[in-house]
Motif scaffolding. Sequence first.
Motif, short mmCIF file in Angstrom:
data_model
loop_
_atom_site.label_atom_id
_atom_site.label_comp_id
_atom_site.label_asym_id
_atom_site.label_seq_id
_atom_site.Cartn_x
_atom_site.Cartn_y
_atom_site.Cartn_z
N SER A 176 0.95 -1.28 0.34
CA SER A 176 -0.42 -0.08 -0.31
C SER A 176 1.38 1.26 -0.03
N GLY A 177 0.70 2.20 -0.59
CA GLY A 177 1.46 3.46 -0.73
C GLY A 177 0.92 4.08 -1.79
N THR A 178 2.26 4.98 -2.25
CA THR A 178 2.13 5.81 -3.51
C THR A 178 3.26 4.78 -4.36
N HIS A 179 3.33 4.92 -5.69
CA HIS A 179 4.08 4.01 -6.05
C HIS A 179 4.61 4.76 -7.42
N GLY A 297 0.84 1.17 5.03
CA GLY A 297 1.17 2.23 4.35
C GLY A 297 -0.10 2.77 4.16
N ASP A 298 0.03 3.66 4.54
CA ASP A 298 -1.74 5.13 3.52
C ASP A 298 -0.86 5.40 2.66
N ARG A 299 -1.83 5.57 1.94
CA ARG A 299 -2.09 6.05 -0.16
C ARG A 299 -1.08 7.05 -0.12
N SER A 300 -1.48 8.02 0.62
CA SER A 300 0.15 8.93 0.75
C SER A 300 1.40 8.93 0.82
N GLU A 301 1.34 7.96 1.55
CA GLU A 301 3.22 7.76 1.55
C GLU A 301 4.26 7.10 0.71
N LYS A 302 5.16 7.75 -0.45
CA LYS A 302 5.68 7.54 -1.02
C LYS A 302 5.96 6.33 -0.61
N VAL A 303 6.13 4.82 -0.92
CA VAL A 303 6.42 4.08 -0.89
C VAL A 303 7.93 3.01 -1.98
N ARG A 304 8.12 3.08 -2.86
CA ARG A 304 8.74 3.14 -3.76
C ARG A 304 8.72 3.98 -5.30
N GLN A 310 17.16 3.87 -16.25
CA GLN A 310 17.84 3.46 -15.19
C GLN A 310 18.48 1.62 -14.23
N ASN A 311 17.33 1.33 -14.99
CA ASN A 311 17.05 0.14 -14.45
C ASN A 311 16.68 -0.09 -12.82
N ARG A 312 16.49 0.23 -12.23
CA ARG A 312 16.60 0.74 -10.77
C ARG A 312 15.42 0.23 -10.50
N VAL A 313 15.05 0.07 -8.95
CA VAL A 313 13.80 0.15 -7.93
C VAL A 313 14.26 0.17 -7.24
N SER A 314 13.57 1.27 -6.38
CA SER A 314 13.94 2.35 -4.50
C SER A 314 13.01 1.82 -3.53
N ASP A 315 12.93 0.70 -2.44
CA ASP A 315 11.98 1.24 -1.33
C ASP A 315 12.37 1.66 -0.40
N HIS A 316 11.85 3.06 -0.71
CA HIS A 316 12.36 4.48 0.46
C HIS A 316 11.82 3.89 1.86
N ARG A 317 11.17 2.48 2.04
CA ARG A 317 10.85 3.07 3.22
C ARG A 317 12.48 1.53 4.28
N ILE A 318 12.81 0.91 3.41
CA ILE A 318 14.09 0.15 3.92
C ILE A 318 15.58 0.43 3.73
N GLY A 319 15.30 1.12 2.64
CA GLY A 319 16.28 1.92 2.03
C GLY A 319 17.15 1.34 1.04
N LEU A 320 16.39 0.14 0.17
CA LEU A 320 16.64 -1.20 -0.73
C LEU A 320 16.81 -0.49 -1.77
N ILE A 336 12.11 -7.88 -3.57
CA ILE A 336 11.71 -6.64 -2.90
C ILE A 336 10.86 -7.66 -1.50
N ILE A 337 9.78 -7.48 -1.46
CA ILE A 337 8.91 -8.38 -0.42
C ILE A 337 9.87 -9.39 0.64
N GLU A 338 10.55 -10.22 0.34
CA GLU A 338 11.26 -10.39 1.16
C GLU A 338 12.15 -9.79 2.50
N PRO A 339 13.24 -8.72 1.60
CA PRO A 339 13.85 -8.21 3.20
C PRO A 339 12.83 -7.20 3.49
N LEU A 340 11.52 -6.88 2.89
CA LEU A 340 10.65 -5.66 3.44
C LEU A 340 10.05 -6.41 4.14
#
Length: 354
Positions: A176-179, A297-304, A310-320, A336-340
């Motif tokens: 959940s959150g803003t992607h 996360g709520d809908r307003s939280e920027k999560v990813r 750059q072929n890059r994905v960043s999850d901002h909650r855990i710095g991944l 991503i889900i397993e590290p989360l």
Amino acid sequence: MFDRLAIMEKQYQEMQEKLSTGTLEVKEMTKMMKESSAIQDAVLLYQFYKTKESELNDLETMLEDESDDDLIEMGKTEIDKLKTTLEETEEKLKILLLPKDPNDSKNVIMEIKGAAGGDEGNIFAGDLFRMYSRYAESKNWKIEVLNAMEGNMGGFTSIEFMISGKYVYSFLKHESGTHRVQRVPETESMGRVHTSTATVLVMPEADEIDIEVKWDDIRVDTYNSSGPGGQSVNTTKSAVRLTHIPTGIMVACQVGKSQHENKASAFTLLKTRIFDSIIEEQMEKEGAERKALVGRGDRSEKVRTYNYPQNRVSDHRIGLTLQRLDAIMEGRLDLIIEPLINEFQKRQLIGDMK
């Protein structure tokens, strides 16, 4: 910890005995099966721990009277292995004894909406739906679209769908959150990178044990279903809108072939939204710290952020950050889900020790 596990083992055995009698009413049996399933993994691992602990004690006792140097050396090696196994098992037990989310075993209803970026936001919402669909396929989960509004240029302004299978919510509850997506849209003639967003909401499916919703409290409206841009796609009033009068929560479904089919899907969606509002209210009472530990996360939280150049994905909650965007968009979301899950479990452990 082990006192608690011993109590759980006794409870588990008692529940298994009651379930085996076949005398329980359906509702009581369903409730007991859920309770039994919730502690089964911990109980079975605890029994494994006790078996290895017994093997260790027997081996140490045997070596006290042993005089053969080779056997003593072999025994010591086996003792070291058993001690390592016990340490690793104890850590796993700590994780299993963390406060369980009672919804972890549930199916989910997901909502994805195009947000900032207009048509590009809607197209990205469609890309996310495809990503989650591929992930569901890899887990042998089933997907059922409940409602969808297509975008003018593709994708969806909004899509709501159910994913059913084993422990679906436990895997997807952190989505959940803003992607946010960063890429060059197909409509961009200058080749400039644009930033657009889509919002994701993950809700555990409500069942009769969780909540009772009466039809007397629901207003039913029917209307013609429509396609992209609002144009009518059929002339019969097959689309259904349900409004729960006590809460004001409203849902609509139009993807089914009949009014009856849409009404059933809308009712499932309505119950889930009411249940989700109850969960949100409970979490607000428990405070921000609990919400951070659970990671819902709520809908307003920027999560990813999904960066295509750059072929890059960043999850901002855990710095991944992973340079695996192509694989992730094809459904390899466990990257991503397993590290989360691991990070939020660690936070719970730290929170419990405070």
